[in-house]
Design a protein around this motif. Sequence first.
Motif, PDB file in Angstrom:
ATOM      1  N   UNK A 106      -7.358   3.004   3.302  1.00 53.23           N
ATOM      2  CA  UNK A 106      -5.980   2.523   3.620  1.00 53.23           C
ATOM      3  C   UNK A 106      -4.940   2.714   2.386  1.00 53.23           C
ATOM      4  N   UNK A 107      -5.761   2.654   0.885  1.00 51.52           N
ATOM      5  CA  UNK A 107      -5.045   2.866  -0.318  1.00 51.52           C
ATOM      6  C   UNK A 107      -4.503   4.262  -0.412  1.00 51.52           C
ATOM      7  N   UNK A 108      -5.226   5.208   0.220  1.00 50.86           N
ATOM      8  CA  UNK A 108      -4.906   6.778   0.032  1.00 50.86           C
ATOM      9  C   UNK A 108      -3.590   6.650   1.088  1.00 50.86           C
ATOM     10  N   UNK A 109      -3.769   6.231   2.146  1.00 50.03           N
ATOM     11  CA  UNK A 109      -2.660   6.298   3.026  1.00 50.03           C
ATOM     12  C   UNK A 109      -1.214   5.609   2.517  1.00 50.03           C
ATOM     13  N   UNK A 110      -1.579   4.640   1.890  1.00 53.21           N
ATOM     14  CA  UNK A 110      -0.434   3.896   1.129  1.00 53.21           C
ATOM     15  C   UNK A 110       0.313   4.432   0.225  1.00 53.21           C
ATOM     16  N   UNK A 111      -0.552   5.113  -0.736  1.00 58.03           N
ATOM     17  CA  UNK A 111      -0.065   6.085  -1.929  1.00 58.03           C
ATOM     18  C   UNK A 111       0.601   7.204  -1.202  1.00 58.03           C
ATOM     19  N   UNK A 112       0.523   7.677  -0.056  1.00 55.90           N
ATOM     20  CA  UNK A 112       1.174   8.636   0.265  1.00 55.90           C
ATOM     21  C   UNK A 112       2.440   8.474   1.225  1.00 55.90           C
ATOM     22  N   UNK A 113       2.275   7.322   2.025  1.00 55.90           N
ATOM     23  CA  UNK A 113       3.344   7.010   2.703  1.00 55.90           C
ATOM     24  C   UNK A 113       4.134   5.785   2.443  1.00 55.90           C
ATOM     25  N   UNK A 114       3.636   5.042   1.752  1.00 55.51           N
ATOM     26  CA  UNK A 114       4.315   3.760   1.076  1.00 55.51           C
ATOM     27  C   UNK A 114       3.337   2.544   1.597  1.00 55.51           C
ATOM     28  N   UNK A 115       3.444   1.520   0.970  1.00 55.51           N
ATOM     29  CA  UNK A 115       2.736   0.384   1.160  1.00 55.51           C
ATOM     30  C   UNK A 115       3.149  -0.491   2.521  1.00 55.51           C
ATOM     31  N   UNK A 116       4.377  -0.187   3.168  1.00 53.55           N
ATOM     32  CA  UNK A 116       4.670  -0.717   4.418  1.00 53.55           C
ATOM     33  C   UNK A 116       3.958   0.033   5.587  1.00 53.55           C
ATOM     34  N   UNK A 117       3.475   1.334   5.293  1.00 51.97           N
ATOM     35  CA  UNK A 117       2.703   2.098   6.283  1.00 51.97           C
ATOM     36  C   UNK A 117       1.293   1.613   6.817  1.00 51.97           C
ATOM     37  N   UNK A 118       0.743   0.606   5.898  1.00 47.47           N
ATOM     38  CA  UNK A 118      -0.593   0.181   5.993  1.00 47.47           C
ATOM     39  C   UNK A 118      -0.500  -1.454   6.115  1.00 47.47           C
ATOM     40  N   UNK A 119      -1.288  -2.029   7.066  1.00 44.54           N
ATOM     41  CA  UNK A 119      -1.614  -3.236   7.303  1.00 44.54           C
ATOM     42  C   UNK A 119      -2.879  -3.609   7.705  1.00 44.54           C
ATOM     43  N   UNK A 120      -3.725  -4.649   7.210  1.00 44.28           N
ATOM     44  CA  UNK A 120      -4.993  -4.974   7.548  1.00 44.28           C
ATOM     45  C   UNK A 120      -4.736  -6.261   8.502  1.00 44.28           C
ATOM     46  N   UNK A 121      -5.244  -6.124   9.460  1.00 43.97           N
ATOM     47  CA  UNK A 121      -5.040  -7.217  10.677  1.00 43.97           C
ATOM     48  C   UNK A 121      -6.276  -8.234  10.542  1.00 43.97           C
ATOM     49  N   UNK A 122      -6.320  -9.472  10.369  1.00 45.27           N
ATOM     50  CA  UNK A 122      -7.215 -10.682  10.477  1.00 45.27           C
ATOM     51  C   UNK A 122      -6.922 -11.395  11.290  1.00 45.27           C
ATOM     52  N   UNK A 123      -7.993 -12.086  12.029  1.00 43.16           N
ATOM     53  CA  UNK A 123      -7.900 -13.332  12.767  1.00 43.16           C
ATOM     54  C   UNK A 123      -7.257 -14.428  11.625  1.00 43.16           C
ATOM     55  N   UNK A 124      -6.867 -15.461  12.376  1.00 49.65           N
ATOM     56  CA  UNK A 124      -6.024 -16.414  11.433  1.00 49.65           C
ATOM     57  C   UNK A 124      -6.905 -17.160  10.605  1.00 49.65           C
ATOM     58  N   UNK A 125      -8.118 -17.443  10.931  1.00 48.23           N
ATOM     59  CA  UNK A 125      -8.934 -18.143   9.880  1.00 48.23           C
ATOM     60  C   UNK A 125      -9.116 -17.155   8.679  1.00 48.23           C
ATOM     61  N   UNK A 126      -9.569 -16.015   9.077  1.00 42.98           N
ATOM     62  CA  UNK A 126      -9.857 -15.098   7.894  1.00 42.98           C
ATOM     63  C   UNK A 126      -8.496 -14.791   6.919  1.00 42.98           C
ATOM     64  N   UNK A 177      -7.655  -1.073  -7.730  1.00 42.88           N
ATOM     65  CA  UNK A 177      -8.230   0.158  -6.961  1.00 42.88           C
ATOM     66  C   UNK A 177      -8.555   0.784  -8.289  1.00 42.88           C
ATOM     67  N   UNK A 178      -9.697   0.969  -8.666  1.00 40.39           N
ATOM     68  CA  UNK A 178     -10.162   1.776  -9.865  1.00 40.39           C
ATOM     69  C   UNK A 178      -9.346   1.414 -10.949  1.00 40.39           C
ATOM     70  N   UNK A 179      -9.244  -0.193 -11.020  1.00 42.49           N
ATOM     71  CA  UNK A 179      -8.662  -0.755 -12.289  1.00 42.49           C
ATOM     72  C   UNK A 179      -7.344  -1.177 -12.175  1.00 42.49           C
ATOM     73  N   UNK A 180      -6.577  -0.473 -11.399  1.00 44.44           N
ATOM     74  CA  UNK A 180      -5.188  -0.611 -10.943  1.00 44.44           C
ATOM     75  C   UNK A 180      -4.805  -1.456 -10.137  1.00 44.44           C
ATOM     76  N   UNK A 181      -3.951  -2.542 -10.285  1.00 44.69           N
ATOM     77  CA  UNK A 181      -3.279  -3.551  -9.279  1.00 44.69           C
ATOM     78  C   UNK A 181      -2.899  -2.586  -8.167  1.00 44.69           C
ATOM     79  N   UNK A 182      -3.014  -3.211  -7.004  1.00 43.27           N
ATOM     80  CA  UNK A 182      -2.971  -2.276  -5.645  1.00 43.27           C
ATOM     81  C   UNK A 182      -2.393  -3.634  -4.715  1.00 43.27           C
TER      82      UNK A 182
END
Length: 233
Positions: free
Chosen positions: A19-39, A50-55
């Motif tokens: 996901x971080x690789x895709x976001x770096x290439x296409x932008x952060x709006x291109x990636x999302x992580x879907x979770x049930x409401x409780x999670x 990611x490797x010490x850098x904020x993401x």
Amino acid sequence: MQINKVAFIGKGGVGLLYGSMIARALGSDAVEYVMDDARFERHAGDALTVNGKPCVLKSVRASEVTPADLAILTVKTTGLDVALKTMERVVGPNTLIASLCNGITSEQKIAERFGWKHTVLGICQGMDAVFLDGALTFTNTGEIRFGAAAGTNPATVAAIDELYTRCGIAHTVESDLRTACGPNSCSTTASTRPVWPTAGPTEAPRSRAPSSVAALFPPCARRLRSPTPRALS
């Protein structure tokens, strides 16, 4: 079809790595992580490095998500049934589906629910991603090997191939992933040899990792600069 929005179900090491690789290439709006409401309530505000850098990677509630161009499952096999329910609103009529779960039956279960037309067979191997206390660390991004099952539309494989190439993700498209996988060459965290439906004809196997990977992840540059396709058995 060009893939511009990718939804991950599973926010562990593998999902965050790709996901971080895709976001770096296409932008952060291109990636999302879907979770049930409780999670979502427990983890949506978690800080990530990611490797010490904020993401910053976006998390969304399963109850509020809209269909993605591609859904990628990166959960443990024991969480697959819950993940399939979580992704119900992610999958629209044209959503493609890939699984990088650590088991050998996930694609069959996915296809039973969503069909084979837009589902590919796949494994990932060789990465050393570790995710602990909000920190993702790795030196090797590994490789994704994927291909069509008997009922997969070849256009599905082509679209995912194009996305991985665009994002600098090392991958191999296999004409018959079941045949190509020997007992040692395609292992994930499962130790048993995968058994999948026979793949239909697609294009010849090849690995791709554009030179942009060297700029995005310098520790991986030597390995990924000139990948060599694996010979089929």
